[in-house]
Design a protein around this motif. Structure first.
Motif, PDB file in Angstrom:
ATOM      1  N   GLY A  70      38.024  42.474  42.059  1.00 46.77           N
ATOM      2  CA  GLY A  70      38.051  41.536  40.935  1.00 46.77           C
ATOM      3  C   GLY A  70      38.974  40.360  41.194  1.00 46.77           C
ATOM      4  N   GLU A  71      40.119  40.619  41.731  1.00 49.60           N
ATOM      5  CA  GLU A  71      41.076  39.552  42.048  1.00 49.60           C
ATOM      6  C   GLU A  71      40.512  38.573  43.080  1.00 49.60           C
ATOM      7  OE1 GLU A  71      44.688  37.535  41.609  1.00 49.60           O
ATOM      8  OE2 GLU A  71      44.007  39.264  40.471  1.00 49.60           O
ATOM      9  N   ARG A  72      39.815  39.109  44.060  1.00 44.85           N
ATOM     10  CA  ARG A  72      39.222  38.280  45.114  1.00 44.85           C
ATOM     11  C   ARG A  72      38.132  37.355  44.557  1.00 44.85           C
ATOM     12  NH1 ARG A  72      36.535  41.911  48.630  1.00 44.85           N
ATOM     13  NH2 ARG A  72      38.461  43.066  48.536  1.00 44.85           N
ATOM     14  N   ASN A  73      37.442  37.783  43.516  1.00 49.10           N
ATOM     15  CA  ASN A  73      36.332  37.004  42.960  1.00 49.10           C
ATOM     16  C   ASN A  73      36.749  36.008  41.866  1.00 49.10           C
ATOM     17  OD1 ASN A  73      34.376  38.142  44.601  1.00 49.10           O
ATOM     18  ND2 ASN A  73      34.027  39.837  43.220  1.00 49.10           N
ATOM     19  N   ARG A  74      38.032  35.985  41.534  1.00 47.92           N
ATOM     20  CA  ARG A  74      38.510  35.054  40.498  1.00 47.92           C
ATOM     21  C   ARG A  74      38.399  33.612  40.946  1.00 47.92           C
ATOM     22  NH1 ARG A  74      44.126  35.480  39.491  1.00 47.92           N
ATOM     23  NH2 ARG A  74      43.752  33.966  37.878  1.00 47.92           N
ATOM     24  N   HIS A  75      38.209  32.719  39.967  1.00 51.89           N
ATOM     25  CA  HIS A  75      38.277  31.286  40.227  1.00 51.89           C
ATOM     26  C   HIS A  75      39.738  30.861  40.112  1.00 51.89           C
ATOM     27  CE1 HIS A  75      34.001  31.520  39.177  1.00 51.89           C
ATOM     28  NE2 HIS A  75      33.892  30.461  39.956  1.00 51.89           N
ATOM     29  N   VAL A  76      40.242  30.205  41.112  1.00 53.17           N
ATOM     30  CA  VAL A  76      41.633  29.772  41.112  1.00 53.17           C
ATOM     31  C   VAL A  76      41.648  28.266  41.347  1.00 53.17           C
ATOM     32  CG1 VAL A  76      43.889  30.035  42.164  1.00 53.17           C
ATOM     33  CG2 VAL A  76      42.390  32.016  41.978  1.00 53.17           C
ATOM     34  N   GLY A  77      42.324  27.545  40.449  1.00 50.61           N
ATOM     35  CA  GLY A  77      42.344  26.090  40.502  1.00 50.61           C
ATOM     36  C   GLY A  77      43.231  25.632  41.557  1.00 50.61           C
TER      37      GLY A  77
ATOM     38  N   THR B 188      31.701  30.049  30.678  1.00 49.46           N
ATOM     39  CA  THR B 188      30.728  30.984  31.231  1.00 49.46           C
ATOM     40  C   THR B 188      31.426  32.309  31.472  1.00 49.46           C
ATOM     41  OG1 THR B 188      29.598  29.171  32.354  1.00 49.46           O
ATOM     42  CG2 THR B 188      29.137  31.379  33.152  1.00 49.46           C
ATOM     43  N   PHE B 189      30.765  33.404  31.111  1.00 47.59           N
ATOM     44  CA  PHE B 189      31.289  34.744  31.379  1.00 47.59           C
ATOM     45  C   PHE B 189      30.934  35.141  32.795  1.00 47.59           C
ATOM     46  CE2 PHE B 189      30.489  34.935  26.731  1.00 47.59           C
ATOM     47  CZ  PHE B 189      31.806  35.047  26.340  1.00 47.59           C
ATOM     48  N   ILE B 190      31.923  35.616  33.551  1.00 46.39           N
ATOM     49  CA  ILE B 190      31.713  35.988  34.947  1.00 46.39           C
ATOM     50  C   ILE B 190      32.197  37.425  35.153  1.00 46.39           C
ATOM     51  CG2 ILE B 190      32.317  35.459  37.339  1.00 46.39           C
ATOM     52  CD1 ILE B 190      32.808  32.539  36.331  1.00 46.39           C
ATOM     53  N   ASP B 191      31.308  38.250  35.688  1.00 49.46           N
ATOM     54  CA  ASP B 191      31.636  39.631  36.026  1.00 49.46           C
ATOM     55  C   ASP B 191      32.309  39.610  37.387  1.00 49.46           C
ATOM     56  OD1 ASP B 191      31.743  42.312  36.657  1.00 49.46           O
ATOM     57  OD2 ASP B 191      29.715  42.739  35.975  1.00 49.46           O
ATOM     58  N   LEU B 192      33.592  39.918  37.439  1.00 48.44           N
ATOM     59  CA  LEU B 192      34.358  39.816  38.680  1.00 48.44           C
ATOM     60  C   LEU B 192      34.107  40.968  39.646  1.00 48.44           C
ATOM     61  CD1 LEU B 192      37.766  38.542  37.293  1.00 48.44           C
ATOM     62  CD2 LEU B 192      35.972  37.226  38.410  1.00 48.44           C
ATOM     63  N   LEU B 193      33.336  41.963  39.241  1.00 52.31           N
ATOM     64  CA  LEU B 193      33.101  43.105  40.114  1.00 52.31           C
ATOM     65  C   LEU B 193      31.768  43.030  40.853  1.00 52.31           C
ATOM     66  CD1 LEU B 193      34.535  45.998  37.953  1.00 52.31           C
ATOM     67  CD2 LEU B 193      35.666  44.625  39.711  1.00 52.31           C
ATOM     68  N   VAL B 194      31.067  41.908  40.745  1.00 53.73           N
ATOM     69  CA  VAL B 194      29.832  41.716  41.503  1.00 53.73           C
ATOM     70  C   VAL B 194      29.954  40.463  42.352  1.00 53.73           C
ATOM     71  CG1 VAL B 194      28.373  42.885  39.814  1.00 53.73           C
ATOM     72  CG2 VAL B 194      28.669  40.438  39.657  1.00 53.73           C
ATOM     73  N   ASP B 195      29.104  40.355  43.357  1.00 52.84           N
ATOM     74  CA  ASP B 195      29.080  39.185  44.235  1.00 52.84           C
ATOM     75  C   ASP B 195      28.894  37.931  43.377  1.00 52.84           C
ATOM     76  OD1 ASP B 195      28.053  37.044  45.924  1.00 52.84           O
ATOM     77  OD2 ASP B 195      27.806  38.586  47.461  1.00 52.84           O
ATOM     78  N   GLN B 196      29.685  36.903  43.598  1.00 54.76           N
ATOM     79  CA  GLN B 196      29.648  35.700  42.780  1.00 54.76           C
ATOM     80  C   GLN B 196      28.294  35.010  42.807  1.00 54.76           C
ATOM     81  OE1 GLN B 196      32.885  33.119  43.757  1.00 54.76           O
ATOM     82  NE2 GLN B 196      34.422  34.610  43.178  1.00 54.76           N
TER      83      GLN B 196
END
Length: 64
Positions: free
Chosen positions: A57-64, A8-16
């Protein structure tokens, strides 16, 4: 900023929570080349503004 997560494409600059409603698609055109339709675009004029955008953008990343 774009993240590809679980195909899935996720825009990291908007609210998740708002982002999943937005359907991002890869497009091609002669004028623009290859681009992601619907991806946020932000203009910055200073290094500080750039760092703020990167932080969001960093804050909105998915991190495993």
């Amino acid at each position: 900023m774009l993240e590809i997560y679980k195909e899935t494409f996720i825009d990291l600059l908007v609210d998740q929570y708002k982002n999943y409603k937005k359907d991002l698609k890869i497009k091609e055109s002669v004028a623009r080349g290859t681009y992601v339709e619907g991806l946020s675009s932000v203009s910055v004029i200073s290094e500080m503004e750039l760092l703020e955008v990167l932080t969001v953008g960093e804050r909105n990343r998915h991190v495993g």
